[in-house]
Structure formats: structure tokens, C-alpha cells
Design a protein around this motif. Structure first.
Motif, short mmCIF file in Angstrom:
data_model
loop_
_atom_site.label_atom_id
_atom_site.label_comp_id
_atom_site.label_asym_id
_atom_site.label_seq_id
_atom_site.Cartn_x
_atom_site.Cartn_y
_atom_site.Cartn_z
N LEU A 134 -9.31 -11.30 -29.57
CA LEU A 134 -9.85 -10.47 -28.50
C LEU A 134 -8.78 -10.17 -27.45
N ALA A 135 -7.95 -11.16 -27.13
CA ALA A 135 -6.87 -10.93 -26.18
C ALA A 135 -5.91 -9.86 -26.70
N CYS A 136 -5.59 -9.92 -27.98
CA CYS A 136 -4.69 -8.92 -28.57
C CYS A 136 -5.36 -7.55 -28.64
N ALA A 137 -6.66 -7.51 -28.90
CA ALA A 137 -7.37 -6.23 -28.92
C ALA A 137 -7.39 -5.61 -27.53
N GLY A 174 5.59 -14.29 -21.32
CA GLY A 174 4.65 -13.96 -20.26
C GLY A 174 3.57 -13.00 -20.68
N SER A 175 3.73 -12.37 -21.83
CA SER A 175 2.69 -11.47 -22.32
C SER A 175 1.47 -12.28 -22.74
N PRO A 176 0.26 -11.85 -22.37
CA PRO A 176 -0.94 -12.58 -22.80
C PRO A 176 -1.06 -12.70 -24.32
N GLY A 183 0.28 -20.06 -28.67
CA GLY A 183 -0.58 -21.24 -28.52
C GLY A 183 -1.16 -21.69 -29.85
N LEU A 184 -1.55 -20.74 -30.69
CA LEU A 184 -2.07 -21.11 -32.01
C LEU A 184 -0.99 -21.73 -32.88
N VAL A 185 0.21 -21.14 -32.84
CA VAL A 185 1.31 -21.68 -33.65
C VAL A 185 1.69 -23.08 -33.18
N THR A 186 1.79 -23.26 -31.87
CA THR A 186 2.12 -24.59 -31.32
C THR A 186 1.02 -25.59 -31.64
N LEU A 198 -6.72 -18.51 -20.57
CA LEU A 198 -5.89 -17.82 -19.57
C LEU A 198 -5.29 -16.53 -20.13
N PRO A 199 -4.70 -16.56 -21.34
CA PRO A 199 -4.23 -15.28 -21.91
C PRO A 199 -5.34 -14.25 -22.07
N LEU A 200 -6.54 -14.69 -22.44
CA LEU A 200 -7.65 -13.76 -22.58
C LEU A 200 -8.02 -13.15 -21.23
N ALA A 201 -8.07 -13.98 -20.18
CA ALA A 201 -8.39 -13.46 -18.85
C ALA A 201 -7.32 -12.48 -18.37
N ALA A 202 -6.06 -12.81 -18.61
CA ALA A 202 -4.98 -11.91 -18.20
C ALA A 202 -5.04 -10.60 -18.97
#
Length: 223
Positions: A134-137, A174-176, A183-186, A198-202
């Protein structure tokens, strides 16, 4: 707004211009993701590949309406509302595609970390993948909104700007989108499931600002 979105959704579906980005996304997933891979790594690929697809879909929605029809809709509903509605349709399409892809990839993947030994809970992993998608969309839709009319009217410049902006959105620190995917890879490396809230909110804030700007400019630049 609901009627406008139904109109733009019907226009998009009848045009069949959505097929190339959807098929390209499916082909990428078929090549890049195989059954039995670590689930969080696979979900990271799934979310990342959705961003350029969302940007492409936004451009398709913005440019797919004939000029005469666009003028009639803008006169009846207002240029800003009409332009925002078509971008919301693009976002809804990208989000639906990302949801289906995330669910399918979750079922195909192995619920383990990158070491193939540490178990990863499948339901939370799927939830994290959905949030990242959703963040990427959202960010992809913002890219499409900012690299299409009324901001950029030249097709050549618009397409080049879209490709560059989509790439930077995926790799720039810094890109969401970069934060959500990383975060998924880590999490896969550590055997933990992160929630990219936080990435989703940004990404949501950036998308809202981009759609508001595009709508405002559509009002100012409408004939």
C-alpha cells in the motif's frame, strides 16, 4: 466523487490500457519469485515492483480521457474533483493489484527467514507485506500524478520524469517505499516481522499532497 470514480473506472476498464502494466507486473513476479523462497524477501520484491506499476496506471488514467469528454466532466463536476477522481481510481487499482499479488506470494513462499531455518509467522508477514504494498501504491500514484498533466504536458518529458522519479522513490534513502521494502528485507535477515507503519503514513501524506497539487493545477489550467 463516487459517481466520478465509477465513470473513470468504467473508462479505464473499457480502454484496456491497464493490461500492459498489469501483465508486466505479473511477468516480473513470475520471473523473480519462486515457490519456497523466504516470505519477507518475496513480499519485498512484490511491493517494490508495484510502485512503477502504480505510477504508470496513474498516467494512464490521467491521459486516457478524450479532450471533449474531459471538458464536459470538468464543467459539470469541477476540474479539481474530476482530476482527483481519476487519480483515486488509479490508486484503487494499484492497491487491489498489490493486495492480490501479496496474498498469492504469501501462499507460495516459505514462512522462514533468509537463513531458511528461522520460522516467520505467516499472518503477520502477510500483513506487513500488505502495508508495504500500500505504501508503494500510494507513492507510485503520487509519482504518476506529479509527472503527468497538468504539471507535465509533453509526453516525452513526462515519461522520462516518471521513470526517473519511480527509480529514485525505490532507491533513495528516506523514501517511504525504500524504507518499507528495506524493512521487509532486514526483517527477513533477522527473522522478525516489521510493520512499516511510518513509511505508510509518510507515503499517504505525500500522495495526499500530490493529488491536492494536481487537482489545484487542473483547476487553474483548465480551459
Amino acid at each position: 466523487m463516487t459517481a466520478l470514480m465509477r465513470y473513470h473506472a468504467a473508462l479505464l476498464l473499457r480502454s484496456q490500457r491497464w493490461l500492459p502494466p498489469f501483465l508486466l507486473y505479473a511477468a516480473f513476479l513470475a520471473i523473480s519469485i519462486q515457490a519456497g523462497q523466504p516470505v519477507l524477501d518475496s513480499l519485498g520484491y512484490t511491493a517494490a515492483a508495484l510502485l512503477p506499476v502504480a505510477a504508470w496506471l496513474a498516467r494512464i488514467c490521467v491521459t486516457g480521457e478524450p479532450d471533449a469528454a474531459r471538458g464536459c466532466v470538468a464543467a459539470a463536476a469541477g476540474p479539481a474533483r474530476a482530476h482527483t477522481a481519476c487519480l483515486l481510481v488509479a490508486l484503487a487499482g494499484a492497491a487491489a493489484l498489490g493486495t492480490l499479488a501479496t496474498l498469492a506470494v504469501t501462499l507460495l513462499s516459505d514462512p522462514v527467514a533468509s537463513d531458511h531455518r528461522t520460522r516467520v509467522p505467516l499472518a503477520p508477514a502477510c500483513g506487513a507485506g500488505l502495508l508495504a504494498a500500500l505504501a508503494c501504491a500510494l507513492l507510485g500514484t503520487a509519482v504518476g500524478a506529479l509527472t503527468s498533466r497538468p504539471l507535465l504536458r509533453s509526453p516525452g518529458r513526462a515519461v522520462l520524469a516518471l521513470l526517473l522519479a519511480a527509480l529514485l522513490s525505490l532507491v533513495a534513502t528516506g523514501s517511504p517505499a525504500q524504507a518499507a521494502v528495506q524493512g521487509l528485507v532486514t526483517g527477513s535477515q533477522k527473522g522478525t516481522v516489521p510493520l512499516p507503519l511510518l513509511p505508510l503514513a509518510a507515503a499517504a501524506l505525500i500522495a495526499a499532497a500530490a493529488l491536492a497539487l494536481a487537482g489545484a493545477l487542473a483547476s487553474r489550467r483548465s480551459p
